[in-house]
Design a protein around this motif. Structure first.
Motif, PDB file in Angstrom:
ATOM      1  N   ALA A  11      38.277  28.545  36.213  1.00  9.78           N
ATOM      2  CA  ALA A  11      39.478  29.048  35.522  1.00  9.78           C
ATOM      3  C   ALA A  11      39.088  29.970  34.374  1.00  9.78           C
ATOM      4  O   ALA A  11      39.689  31.038  34.180  1.00  9.78           O
ATOM      5  CB  ALA A  11      40.313  27.871  35.012  1.00  9.78           C
ATOM      6  N   ILE A  12      38.075  29.553  33.600  1.00  6.72           N
ATOM      7  CA  ILE A  12      37.610  30.393  32.503  1.00  6.72           C
ATOM      8  C   ILE A  12      37.055  31.716  33.034  1.00  6.72           C
ATOM      9  O   ILE A  12      37.297  32.788  32.465  1.00  6.72           O
ATOM     10  CB  ILE A  12      36.548  29.643  31.671  1.00  6.72           C
ATOM     11  CG1 ILE A  12      37.186  28.479  30.918  1.00  6.72           C
ATOM     12  CG2 ILE A  12      35.852  30.586  30.687  1.00  6.72           C
ATOM     13  CD1 ILE A  12      36.183  27.563  30.243  1.00  6.72           C
ATOM     14  N   ALA A  13      36.323  31.641  34.140  1.00  6.44           N
ATOM     15  CA  ALA A  13      35.759  32.859  34.721  1.00  6.44           C
ATOM     16  C   ALA A  13      36.866  33.815  35.162  1.00  6.44           C
ATOM     17  O   ALA A  13      36.772  35.025  34.947  1.00  6.44           O
ATOM     18  CB  ALA A  13      34.860  32.500  35.896  1.00  6.44           C
ATOM     19  N   ARG A  14      37.922  33.267  35.766  1.00  2.00           N
ATOM     20  CA  ARG A  14      39.036  34.131  36.189  1.00  2.00           C
ATOM     21  C   ARG A  14      39.686  34.811  34.993  1.00  2.00           C
ATOM     22  O   ARG A  14      39.972  36.018  35.019  1.00  2.00           O
ATOM     23  CB  ARG A  14      40.073  33.312  36.970  1.00  2.00           C
ATOM     24  CG  ARG A  14      39.662  32.962  38.385  1.00  2.00           C
ATOM     25  CD  ARG A  14      40.842  32.444  39.183  1.00  2.00           C
ATOM     26  NE  ARG A  14      41.361  31.193  38.642  1.00  2.00           N
ATOM     27  CZ  ARG A  14      40.936  29.988  39.005  1.00  2.00           C
ATOM     28  NH1 ARG A  14      39.985  29.874  39.904  1.00  2.00           N
ATOM     29  NH2 ARG A  14      41.474  28.909  38.479  1.00  2.00           N
ATOM     30  N   THR A  15      39.924  34.033  33.927  1.00  2.00           N
ATOM     31  CA  THR A  15      40.533  34.608  32.723  1.00  2.00           C
ATOM     32  C   THR A  15      39.616  35.643  32.090  1.00  2.00           C
ATOM     33  O   THR A  15      40.068  36.727  31.674  1.00  2.00           O
ATOM     34  CB  THR A  15      40.824  33.491  31.700  1.00  2.00           C
ATOM     35  OG1 THR A  15      41.694  32.533  32.283  1.00  2.00           O
ATOM     36  CG2 THR A  15      41.466  34.064  30.443  1.00  2.00           C
ATOM     37  N   THR A  16      38.324  35.329  32.027  1.00  2.00           N
ATOM     38  CA  THR A  16      37.369  36.257  31.415  1.00  2.00           C
ATOM     39  C   THR A  16      37.272  37.540  32.214  1.00  2.00           C
ATOM     40  O   THR A  16      37.209  38.640  31.651  1.00  2.00           O
ATOM     41  CB  THR A  16      35.981  35.594  31.321  1.00  2.00           C
ATOM     42  OG1 THR A  16      36.108  34.351  30.622  1.00  2.00           O
ATOM     43  CG2 THR A  16      35.009  36.487  30.568  1.00  2.00           C
TER      44      THR A  16
END
Length: 414
Positions: A169-174
């Motif tokens: 999820a963090i990777a998608r947002t980043t």
């Protein structure tokens, strides 16, 4: 202004000064005011042409402000893009680590499940009732230990999967943030390229208008001489020569704008390249008869000031970081790199690159910032003077500090 851009210095003379040819009323051959007065700015009169030139200069001044903002936003965007891409790399590495942890946990759980299967299941009662009665307790203890390990493995797998889900999820947002930064930089580049084309069009139009002004003045000069109006002829000749000189300056300026535009068009939309601090440069030799530059502050300030003196005369090209051309923040970045201090190529970040000092605390080597948007920077050299790269059409030069638009100063760490 790391990419602050334009031509205001070419288009506007010092306050209170007007170009020699800018007289709104030129004498006619009979000594009366020219026919252009009161004609509403007709394009076939000297006064009409001057009105058109003034209007074009106003458009260029507006474009100057917009482009200064856009080029600063471009520089800031490239820095943010670099930060976003570094965050993406970190996020992807976390995903890889979390995925590896999940795979390890799965393998451990499967191994324990296989061991339990080979042991005939995890039924303690069956272990007690089957086999040698003397070893029943040992078998039960082994199965209990195996069960505890299985529960720990299941918990580890579950937590690893939660971490993997969060990491993804963090990777998608980043990645979305990085794409947004890329889109913003791309948009700013498009704005600048379009505006640079508009600037060249305006400059070309000014060259044509100056040619019209020269032609009109030459015709008026000839008519005045024929009528033996020597004063009118001399005034017309002066206007014509000034218009010719202005054409030459505008052509030079247009060439620099084209150079800047070509350089910028070739600049990829990528994060800004960090500066590698260089060894402090030796002091520049003083020119014969010239007073030595004032002593700078501690650290690398003296080397930075000496390096700034060495760059005098090099052209301003927006976005340039040296060694042959500079914009304002590119110059300060370059000279302080020679002093061993790394500065970003963006005035907004240079504003945060050291200790803030007040005007009465200024010493040579300090960075001086201007305008409410902090879109211009120079290096203070003492005696209320600075070295800076002012704008397109100008060169790196010594100039009085612009106290009227002065916003503050920073002493870089070094």
């Amino acid at each position: 202004m790391s990419l602050g851009f334009l031509i205001s210095g070419w288009l506007f003379l010092a306050p209170g000064m007007a170009p020699a040819w800018a007289s709104p009323v030129a004498p006619s051959v009979d000594g009366s005011p020219s026919a252009g007065v009161g004609d509403g700015g007709s394009s076939d009169t000297i006064d009409g042409i001057m009105a058109q030139i003034a209007a074009a200069r106003g458009e260029l001044a507006d474009l100057d402000a917009k482009l200064s903002t856009a080029t600063e936003a471009f520089d800031a965007g490239r820095i943010r893009l670099g930060q976003a891409r570094a965050a993406v790399d970190d996020a992807e590495a976390r995903v890889d680590r979390a995925d590896t942890a999940v795979q390890d946990a799965v393998q451990e759980r499967r191994g324990l499940a296989a061991s339990a299967y080979r042991a005939g299941g995890l039924d303690a009662l069956s272990a007690i009732l089957t086999g040698d009665p003397g070893g029943a307790l040992d078998r039960a203890g082994a199965l209990d230990a195996l069960a505890r390990r299985a529960r720990v493995a299941e918990t580890r797998e579950r937590l690893a999967r939660v971490d993997l889900t969060e990491a993804r999820a963090i990777a998608r947002t980043t990645m979305a943030d990085a794409q947004g930064a890329l889109d913003a930089v791309t948009d700013q580049k498009r704005i600048i390229e379009t505006s640079a084309g508009t600037q060249r069009t305006l400059l070309d139009g000014l060259i044509v208008k100056q040619a019209d002004l020269e032609r009109q003045a030459r015709e008026r000069e000839a008519a005045a001489r024929q009528a033996r109006q020597q004063a009118a002829a001399a005034e017309a000749a002066r206007i014509a020569q000034a218009a010719a000189d202005e054409q030459t300056r505008l052509r030079q300026q247009s060439g620099l704008v084209q150079q800047a535009s070509d350089t910028f068009a070739a600049t990829p939309v990528t994060p800004a390249t960090p500066v590698t601090p260089a060894s402090p440069a030796p002091p520049a030799p003083a020119a014969a008869g010239a007073p030595p530059p004032p002593v700078a502050g501690g650290g690398g300030a003296a080397a930075a000031v000496a390096e700034a003196h060495r760059q005098i005369g090099k052209p301003y090209v927006w976005g340039a970081e040296g060694p042959d051309a500079f914009d304002c923040s590119g110059l300060t970045q370059w000279v302080w790199a020679k002093a061993g201090v790394q500065l970003p190529h963006y005035t907004g970040d240079q504003w945060s690159a050291g200790r803030h000092v007040s005007r009465d605390q200024l010493i040579p080597g300090d960075l001086v910032f201007f305008n409410a948007a902090l879109d211009h920077v120079g290096i203070y050299i003492g005696n209320d003077q600075m070295i800076h790269a002012p704008h397109t059409g100008a060169v790196v030069r010594v100039e009085n500090v612009w106290w009227s638009s002065f916003q503050g100063a920073v002493r870089p760490s070094g």
